[in-house]
Design an enzyme around this catalytic site. Structure first.
Site, short mmCIF file in Angstrom:
data_model
loop_
_atom_site.label_atom_id
_atom_site.label_comp_id
_atom_site.label_asym_id
_atom_site.label_seq_id
_atom_site.Cartn_x
_atom_site.Cartn_y
_atom_site.Cartn_z
N SER A 45 47.29 38.99 36.58
CA SER A 45 46.76 38.64 37.98
C SER A 45 46.93 39.90 38.73
CB SER A 45 47.59 37.35 38.68
OG SER A 45 47.27 37.52 39.92
N GLU A 46 45.84 40.09 39.88
CA GLU A 46 45.85 41.53 40.31
C GLU A 46 46.88 41.72 41.33
OE1 GLU A 46 42.77 41.07 43.89
OE2 GLU A 46 42.09 39.68 41.97
N ASN A 47 47.80 40.65 41.58
CA ASN A 47 49.06 40.99 42.63
C ASN A 47 50.14 41.55 41.58
OD1 ASN A 47 49.20 38.27 41.17
ND2 ASN A 47 50.87 37.74 42.55
N GLY A 48 49.94 41.62 40.27
CA GLY A 48 50.88 42.18 39.63
C GLY A 48 51.74 41.56 38.65
N SER A 87 48.40 47.65 38.81
CA SER A 87 47.65 46.45 38.48
C SER A 87 46.00 47.06 38.57
CB SER A 87 47.73 45.45 39.48
OG SER A 87 46.90 44.38 39.30
#
Length: 231
Positions: A45-48, A87
């Site tokens: 997920s791009e939030n890490g 990320s």
């Protein structure tokens, strides 16, 4: 089943063993609930985070454990968390095997529009531009029409997310594959006819002699071989 579940179950069949896969905000996050049995998928997920699984049971949610859309997720043993710089280094560096994104429009070239106008109460760009540009495979998971208006169009009327066609389009009516010649109708949803798909689509479709009914993935059973695990 509802339209979103149907789409998520079909998209899940595109998952491949031992791959790094990003799931966009909204409908795409449902794909983690339908990982095919016997394969290992590393969800990012791009939030890490890498190594998240399906949504936890009610009452087991952790306030600090969410995906990029704020949806509660489970962290599997060995999951890792990191900052946005790391990320997006993964995304922009071409390390994602696949991304699944929602869509507002897809045109005959296979170009995706999944954001609108900044400053309005409508979807914004987010990380979609990087994901479409950087992932090896890009799947658009979207409802076929919006209030009766076609979302598969001859040419985008909304801003293009990136100057690159998606790999596959999965809707609640059909599976479409962009090609240099146009959009090919590959599969139809259960109970949906080719004529109904053509009527609900503004873009020109290339229709082969026979269009099979789509197969749908089954729900993931916690602890089964199909459950996503981290790298």
């Amino acid at each position: 089943m509802d339209a979103k579940e149907l789409i998520a179950r079909r998209v899940a069949l595109e998952l491949r063993h031992n791959t790094l896969v990003n799931l966009g905000i909204g409908l795409p996050t449902m794909v983690s609930n339908y990982v095919p049995s016997g394969i290992t998928v590393h969800f990012q997920s791009e939030n890490g985070i890498i190594g998240f699984g399906a949504a936890p049971p009610e009452g087991m949610e952790a306030a600090d454990l969410t995906d990029a859309g704020g949806r509660f997720v489970s962290a599997l043993p060995g999951a890792v968390a990191f900052d946005s710089a790391m990320s997006f280094a993964l995304i922009r560096g071409g390390h994602l095997d696949m991304t699944v994104l929602g869509g507002l429009q897809v045109d005959e070239r296979g170009w995706l529009a999944n954001w609108m106008v900044p400053g309005k109460m409508v979807p914004g760009m987010g990380g979609a531009m990087d994901l479409v540009s950087g992932a090896r495979r890009v799947i658009a998971a979207m409802i076929h029409t919006q209030k009766g208006v076609a979302k598969i169009v001859p040419e985008l009327t909304l801003p293009a997310t990136a100057a690159r066609p998606v790999t596959l389009v999965v809707t609640d009516m059909a599976v479409l594959m962009p090609t240099p010649e146009g959009l090919v109708l590959r599969e139809r949803a259960p109970g949906v006819t080719v004529a109904e798909i053509i009527a609900a689509t503004a873009a020109r479709l290339i229709v082969p002699g026979e269009v099979p009914e789509m197969t749908l993935g089954a729900p993931t059973v916690p602890g089964a071989p199909g459950v996503a695990v981290p790298i």
